[in-house]
Design a protein around this motif. Sequence first.
Motif, PDB file in Angstrom:
ATOM      1  N   LEU A  44       0.836  -1.208   0.000  1.00 21.00           N
ATOM      2  CA  LEU A  44       0.000   0.000   0.000  1.00 21.00           C
ATOM      3  C   LEU A  44       0.869   1.256   0.000  1.00 21.00           C
ATOM      4  O   LEU A  44       0.522   2.258  -0.621  1.00 21.00           O
ATOM      5  CB  LEU A  44      -0.951  -0.001   1.198  1.00 21.00           C
ATOM      6  N   LYS A  45       1.994   1.198   0.698  1.00 20.25           N
ATOM      7  CA  LYS A  45       2.908   2.354   0.692  1.00 20.25           C
ATOM      8  C   LYS A  45       3.529   2.534  -0.689  1.00 20.25           C
ATOM      9  O   LYS A  45       3.639   3.654  -1.177  1.00 20.25           O
ATOM     10  CB  LYS A  45       4.002   2.166   1.752  1.00 20.25           C
ATOM     11  N   GLU A  46       3.931   1.423  -1.323  1.00 22.04           N
ATOM     12  CA  GLU A  46       4.528   1.510  -2.659  1.00 22.04           C
ATOM     13  C   GLU A  46       3.542   2.073  -3.668  1.00 22.04           C
ATOM     14  O   GLU A  46       3.914   2.772  -4.599  1.00 22.04           O
ATOM     15  CB  GLU A  46       5.022   0.132  -3.112  1.00 22.04           C
ATOM     16  N   ALA A  47       2.248   1.768  -3.466  1.00 19.95           N
ATOM     17  CA  ALA A  47       1.202   2.269  -4.369  1.00 19.95           C
ATOM     18  C   ALA A  47       0.772   3.690  -4.002  1.00 19.95           C
ATOM     19  O   ALA A  47      -0.121   4.251  -4.629  1.00 19.95           O
ATOM     20  CB  ALA A  47       0.001   1.328  -4.326  1.00 19.95           C
ATOM     21  N   LYS A  48       1.390   4.248  -2.967  1.00 22.08           N
ATOM     22  CA  LYS A  48       1.053   5.587  -2.463  1.00 22.08           C
ATOM     23  C   LYS A  48      -0.377   5.663  -1.934  1.00 22.08           C
ATOM     24  O   LYS A  48      -0.996   6.720  -1.903  1.00 22.08           O
ATOM     25  CB  LYS A  48       1.311   6.664  -3.511  1.00 22.08           C
ATOM     26  N   ALA A  49      -0.918   4.513  -1.542  1.00 19.00           N
ATOM     27  CA  ALA A  49      -2.239   4.482  -0.903  1.00 19.00           C
ATOM     28  C   ALA A  49      -2.113   4.884   0.560  1.00 19.00           C
ATOM     29  O   ALA A  49      -3.082   5.303   1.184  1.00 19.00           O
ATOM     30  CB  ALA A  49      -2.848   3.096  -1.019  1.00 19.00           C
ATOM     31  N   ILE A  50      -0.921   4.702   1.128  1.00 17.80           N
ATOM     32  CA  ILE A  50      -0.621   5.174   2.484  1.00 17.80           C
ATOM     33  C   ILE A  50       0.613   6.064   2.369  1.00 17.80           C
ATOM     34  O   ILE A  50       1.664   5.622   1.906  1.00 17.80           O
ATOM     35  CB  ILE A  50      -0.345   3.999   3.447  1.00 17.80           C
ATOM     36  N   LEU A  51       0.419   7.334   2.739  1.00 16.37           N
ATOM     37  CA  LEU A  51       1.502   8.305   2.633  1.00 16.37           C
ATOM     38  C   LEU A  51       1.962   8.734   4.014  1.00 16.37           C
ATOM     39  O   LEU A  51       1.154   8.849   4.943  1.00 16.37           O
ATOM     40  CB  LEU A  51       1.017   9.544   1.866  1.00 16.37           C
ATOM     41  N   SER A  52       3.263   8.975   4.139  1.00 16.17           N
ATOM     42  CA  SER A  52       3.820   9.528   5.368  1.00 16.17           C
ATOM     43  C   SER A  52       4.225  10.973   5.111  1.00 16.17           C
ATOM     44  O   SER A  52       4.723  11.297   4.030  1.00 16.17           O
ATOM     45  CB  SER A  52       5.054   8.727   5.807  1.00 16.17           C
ATOM     46  N   GLY A  53       3.990  11.836   6.075  1.00 22.52           N
ATOM     47  CA  GLY A  53       4.339  13.250   5.909  1.00 22.52           C
ATOM     48  C   GLY A  53       3.610  14.082   6.937  1.00 22.52           C
ATOM     49  O   GLY A  53       3.553  13.707   8.113  1.00 22.52           O
ATOM     50  N   HIS A  54       3.010  15.177   6.485  1.00 28.12           N
ATOM     51  CA  HIS A  54       2.317  16.123   7.370  1.00 28.12           C
ATOM     52  C   HIS A  54       1.047  16.551   6.646  1.00 28.12           C
ATOM     53  O   HIS A  54       1.117  17.228   5.630  1.00 28.12           O
ATOM     54  CB  HIS A  54       3.264  17.305   7.636  1.00 28.12           C
ATOM     55  N   PHE A  55      -0.086  16.094   7.135  1.00 29.53           N
ATOM     56  CA  PHE A  55      -1.339  16.247   6.392  1.00 29.53           C
ATOM     57  C   PHE A  55      -2.422  16.939   7.212  1.00 29.53           C
ATOM     58  O   PHE A  55      -2.531  16.702   8.419  1.00 29.53           O
ATOM     59  CB  PHE A  55      -1.859  14.871   5.951  1.00 29.53           C
ATOM     60  N   GLN A  56      -3.204  17.759   6.511  1.00 35.14           N
ATOM     61  CA  GLN A  56      -4.412  18.310   7.128  1.00 35.14           C
ATOM     62  C   GLN A  56      -5.582  17.459   6.663  1.00 35.14           C
ATOM     63  O   GLN A  56      -5.864  17.365   5.466  1.00 35.14           O
ATOM     64  CB  GLN A  56      -4.610  19.768   6.718  1.00 35.14           C
ATOM     65  N   LEU A  57      -6.262  16.810   7.601  1.00 36.90           N
ATOM     66  CA  LEU A  57      -7.395  15.941   7.280  1.00 36.90           C
ATOM     67  C   LEU A  57      -8.654  16.795   7.069  1.00 36.90           C
ATOM     68  O   LEU A  57      -8.674  17.975   7.403  1.00 36.90           O
ATOM     69  CB  LEU A  57      -7.607  14.927   8.404  1.00 36.90           C
ATOM     70  N   THR A  58      -9.700  16.176   6.517  1.00 42.35           N
ATOM     71  CA  THR A  58     -10.938  16.937   6.265  1.00 42.35           C
ATOM     72  C   THR A  58     -11.539  17.452   7.576  1.00 42.35           C
ATOM     73  O   THR A  58     -12.256  18.452   7.578  1.00 42.35           O
ATOM     74  CB  THR A  58     -11.984  16.062   5.527  1.00 42.35           C
ATOM     75  N   SER A  59     -11.221  16.804   8.686  1.00 40.55           N
ATOM     76  CA  SER A  59     -11.696  17.246   9.996  1.00 40.55           C
ATOM     77  C   SER A  59     -10.989  18.518  10.462  1.00 40.55           C
ATOM     78  O   SER A  59     -11.405  19.129  11.442  1.00 40.55           O
ATOM     79  CB  SER A  59     -11.449  16.141  11.025  1.00 40.55           C
ATOM     80  N   GLY A  60      -9.894  18.882   9.762  1.00 41.97           N
ATOM     81  CA  GLY A  60      -9.105  20.030  10.171  1.00 41.97           C
ATOM     82  C   GLY A  60      -7.921  19.634  11.048  1.00 41.97           C
ATOM     83  O   GLY A  60      -7.011  20.429  11.275  1.00 41.97           O
ATOM     84  N   ARG A  61      -7.955  18.376  11.550  1.00 43.47           N
ATOM     85  CA  ARG A  61      -6.860  17.907  12.386  1.00 43.47           C
ATOM     86  C   ARG A  61      -5.646  17.564  11.522  1.00 43.47           C
ATOM     87  O   ARG A  61      -5.774  17.358  10.315  1.00 43.47           O
ATOM     88  CB  ARG A  61      -7.313  16.683  13.206  1.00 43.47           C
ATOM     89  N   SER A 103      -2.137  15.106  10.803  1.00 39.11           N
ATOM     90  CA  SER A 103      -1.674  13.733  10.975  1.00 39.11           C
ATOM     91  C   SER A 103      -0.363  13.540  10.226  1.00 39.11           C
ATOM     92  O   SER A 103      -0.036  14.327   9.326  1.00 39.11           O
ATOM     93  CB  SER A 103      -2.727  12.755  10.445  1.00 39.11           C
ATOM     94  N   ASP A 104       0.371  12.485  10.605  1.00 40.33           N
ATOM     95  CA  ASP A 104       1.597  12.158   9.866  1.00 40.33           C
ATOM     96  C   ASP A 104       1.354  11.060   8.828  1.00 40.33           C
ATOM     97  O   ASP A 104       2.281  10.614   8.163  1.00 40.33           O
ATOM     98  CB  ASP A 104       2.726  11.756  10.827  1.00 40.33           C
ATOM     99  N   THR A 105       0.086  10.618   8.707  1.00 40.42           N
ATOM    100  CA  THR A 105      -0.251   9.526   7.789  1.00 40.42           C
ATOM    101  C   THR A 105      -1.526   9.877   7.034  1.00 40.42           C
ATOM    102  O   THR A 105      -2.468  10.417   7.622  1.00 40.42           O
ATOM    103  CB  THR A 105      -0.481   8.219   8.572  1.00 40.42           C
ATOM    104  N   TYR A 106      -1.553   9.573   5.735  1.00 41.06           N
ATOM    105  CA  TYR A 106      -2.750   9.812   4.950  1.00 41.06           C
ATOM    106  C   TYR A 106      -3.064   8.575   4.110  1.00 41.06           C
ATOM    107  O   TYR A 106      -2.166   8.001   3.491  1.00 41.06           O
ATOM    108  CB  TYR A 106      -2.571  11.047   4.045  1.00 41.06           C
ATOM    109  N   VAL A 107      -4.342   8.165   4.125  1.00 40.24           N
ATOM    110  CA  VAL A 107      -4.771   6.962   3.407  1.00 40.24           C
ATOM    111  C   VAL A 107      -5.636   7.362   2.223  1.00 40.24           C
ATOM    112  O   VAL A 107      -6.636   8.070   2.389  1.00 40.24           O
ATOM    113  CB  VAL A 107      -5.561   6.027   4.349  1.00 40.24           C
ATOM    114  N   GLN A 108      -5.226   6.968   1.033  1.00 37.12           N
ATOM    115  CA  GLN A 108      -6.036   7.179  -0.177  1.00 37.12           C
ATOM    116  C   GLN A 108      -6.068   5.839  -0.922  1.00 37.12           C
ATOM    117  O   GLN A 108      -5.259   5.570  -1.801  1.00 37.12           O
ATOM    118  CB  GLN A 108      -5.430   8.290  -1.036  1.00 37.12           C
ATOM    119  N   CYS A 109      -7.036   5.002  -0.509  1.00 45.09           N
ATOM    120  CA  CYS A 109      -7.046   3.614  -0.953  1.00 45.09           C
ATOM    121  C   CYS A 109      -7.227   3.470  -2.459  1.00 45.09           C
ATOM    122  O   CYS A 109      -6.816   2.478  -3.048  1.00 45.09           O
ATOM    123  CB  CYS A 109      -8.144   2.856  -0.209  1.00 45.09           C
TER     124      CYS A 109
END
Length: 193
Positions: free
Chosen positions: A13-30, A32-38
């Motif tokens: 999933l990481k190789e497919a960029k379905a799970i990304l590591s970094g610094h993300f603003q979620l739709t909730s406004g919070r 995270s260091d992880t983002y999931v785009q399945c």
Amino acid sequence: MVSMTEAEVLQALKEAKAILSGHFQLTSGRHSDTYVQCARVLEDPALTTRLAQAMVAKLGERQFDLVAAPAVGGIIIGFAVAQALGVKFIFSERQEGVMVLRRAFEVPVGARVLVVEDVVTTGGSVAEVISLIREAGGEAVAVTSLIDRGGAKKFDVELVSLLRLEVESWEPGSCGLCAANVPLYSPGSRRLS
Ligand code: ZN
């Protein structure tokens, strides 16, 4: 069917960029260091097929007559799982907010049904699909998903997921990544690609 460990699934999933590591603003406004785009997984038919086979392997000896999935997220992976099982595939969709089976799709009475979803959090859509199956006289035997985001579920059927992934998030004011001036990305942004 070729089984995969959780570590192998995570890596794929990481190789497919379905799970990304970094610094993300979620739709909730919070933040995270992880983002999931399945959906990134489902761009790749070969990977989708491999993961579907791993889902079937993990389901073991359970027998199914039919696969059902909620649109939109469950359609591609649901089709792939049905192909791996050698059974038919149907999907449900929302009509004016209500989950229904359209297109003359049917659940035969007594059918043993597997419900497939890409990512399950609370499983609200899955619970609605299970209701449709039961109303038609079918049996919801199990639910399978690529990712289980953790937490309480709204359905009472066993969930078999390839990967359990609980992502931490926090308020921007207490974000260590903000404090460290790590660039912030918003999901859906072009900068993600
Ligand atoms: Zn932050």
